[in-house]
Design a protein around this motif. Structure first.
Motif, PDB file in Angstrom:
ATOM      1  N   SER A  81       0.804  -1.081   0.040  1.00 23.83           N
ATOM      2  CA  SER A  81      -0.022  -0.170   0.104  1.00 23.83           C
ATOM      3  C   SER A  81       0.902   1.197  -0.171  1.00 23.83           C
ATOM      4  CB  SER A  81      -0.842   0.151   1.263  1.00 23.83           C
ATOM      5  OG  SER A  81      -0.266   0.139   2.344  1.00 23.83           O
ATOM      6  N   LEU A  84       1.803   2.843  -3.394  1.00 24.75           N
ATOM      7  CA  LEU A  84       0.627   2.968  -4.368  1.00 24.75           C
ATOM      8  C   LEU A  84      -0.157   4.274  -3.598  1.00 24.75           C
ATOM      9  CD1 LEU A  84      -0.199  -0.668  -5.455  1.00 24.75           C
ATOM     10  CD2 LEU A  84       0.603   1.373  -6.973  1.00 24.75           C
ATOM     11  N   ALA A 134      -2.409  -8.145  -2.550  1.00 20.31           N
ATOM     12  CA  ALA A 134      -3.143  -7.489  -3.481  1.00 20.31           C
ATOM     13  C   ALA A 134      -4.181  -6.433  -2.909  1.00 20.31           C
ATOM     14  CB  ALA A 134      -3.936  -8.737  -4.167  1.00 20.31           C
ATOM     15  N   ILE A 135      -4.497  -6.689  -1.694  1.00 16.79           N
ATOM     16  CA  ILE A 135      -5.713  -5.950  -1.220  1.00 16.79           C
ATOM     17  C   ILE A 135      -5.072  -4.509  -0.655  1.00 16.79           C
ATOM     18  CG2 ILE A 135      -7.245  -5.588   0.620  1.00 16.79           C
ATOM     19  CD1 ILE A 135      -7.623  -8.440   0.735  1.00 16.79           C
ATOM     20  N   VAL A 138      -4.644  -2.215  -3.637  1.00 16.00           N
ATOM     21  CA  VAL A 138      -5.649  -1.440  -4.134  1.00 16.00           C
ATOM     22  C   VAL A 138      -6.168  -0.541  -3.076  1.00 16.00           C
ATOM     23  CG1 VAL A 138      -8.158  -1.866  -4.732  1.00 16.00           C
ATOM     24  CG2 VAL A 138      -6.554  -3.474  -5.439  1.00 16.00           C
ATOM     25  N   LEU A 141      -3.618   2.749  -3.321  1.00 18.84           N
ATOM     26  CA  LEU A 141      -3.893   3.544  -4.395  1.00 18.84           C
ATOM     27  C   LEU A 141      -5.227   4.305  -4.022  1.00 18.84           C
ATOM     28  CD1 LEU A 141      -2.982   4.588  -7.253  1.00 18.84           C
ATOM     29  CD2 LEU A 141      -4.630   2.970  -8.175  1.00 18.84           C
ATOM     30  N   LEU A 142      -6.222   3.926  -3.739  1.00 21.03           N
ATOM     31  CA  LEU A 142      -7.441   4.588  -3.509  1.00 21.03           C
ATOM     32  C   LEU A 142      -7.333   5.446  -2.410  1.00 21.03           C
ATOM     33  CD1 LEU A 142     -10.331   1.909  -3.518  1.00 21.03           C
ATOM     34  CD2 LEU A 142     -10.229   3.943  -5.173  1.00 21.03           C
TER      35      LEU A 142
END
Length: 246
Positions: A81, A84, A134-135, A138, A141-142
């Motif tokens: 995280s 990203l 993976a989680i 994502v 980035l958000l």
């Protein structure tokens, strides 16, 4: 005008208190509050991340001292995280799209506070590193794009996957929020933004509210009613962002 500022600061204290009492930094609440008071998204993002740094750190310290932090579960989420979130912090989003995305994300903690209960220890499952990476990517980035720490998304995921209980979720989320907020704010700084003259006052009020909330939360302060009130406030803000043009 002065009355609206006083009301804003009072509500900011309450939001920081409520979020810290359940182990969150509060960015979604600060963004919701700023949306209700029609503050510009350009100011909302860095302000929320800055407030997150102070409130999430107080929450993490309290829950860490209680022995609830699980490094093994935390590190894969953070590893993916952080970079990203930094990239997301450098991205510019058109105002109307920003508000729609934020409105949808605000519904996640509403669902969590109303419907997710504590996990029975006998139902716990071991965490999965590839899935965590993976989680985490994502969410990172958000988080950077919107100006949140990502705890509102990570918490229900942890509970849904049955990897942690409520206290462990709070500890991991607080640490996750802190590192993502640092990365997202770094991206904002690289992109460039002006510090609002009220930011220091926001930080002071939120920090005091966060300390009080974390203290009472660690003392097992009754949280059911607080969570429901917080969920209602977030639902109101989500409705304003998604269905009005104000």
């Amino acid at each position: 005008m002065q009355e609206s500022f006083i009301l804003f600061y009072c509500l900011l204290f309450i939001v920081a208190f409520l979020y810290a009492s359940v182990g969150h930094g509060g960015a979604s609440g600060y963004l919701a509050l700023m949306a209700i008071f029609a503050i510009s998204p350009a100011i909302m993002k860095p302000t929320a991340l800055l407030l997150n740094l102070f409130v999430s750190s107080t929450s993490f310290i309290q829950f860490y001292r209680g022995g609830h932090f699980k490094w093994k579960t935390f590190w894969p989420f953070a590893l993916a995280s952080i970079p990203l979130s930094f990239i997301g912090g450098m991205m510019a989003i058109e105002s109307s799209i920003y508000k729609r995305i934020l409105g949808v994300l605000l519904l996640i903690p509403v669902i969590r506070f109303f419907f997710f209960k504590n996990t029975d220890p006998k139902d716990f499952k071991p965490s999965n590193i590839p899935l965590s990476l993976a989680i985490g990517g994502v969410i990172g980035l958000l988080s950077g794009m919107i100006g949140i720490g990502g705890g509102i998304i990570l918490s229900p995921v942890l509970l849904l996957l049955k990897w942690t209980d409520q206290k462990q979720t709070a500890a991991i989320s607080a640490a996750f929020i802190f590192v993502n907020s640092v990365a997202g704010l770094g991206g904002q700084l690289i992109k460039g933004f002006d510090f609002n003259s009220h930011m220091l006052a926001y930080v002071g009020v939120a920090f005091i509210g966060g300390i009080c909330g974390a203290y009472f939360g660690a003392l097992k302060f009754p949280q059911t009613v607080l969570k429901n009130v917080l969920a209602c406030v977030l639902a109101l803000a989500a409705y304003k962002l998604l269905f009005t043009h104000a």
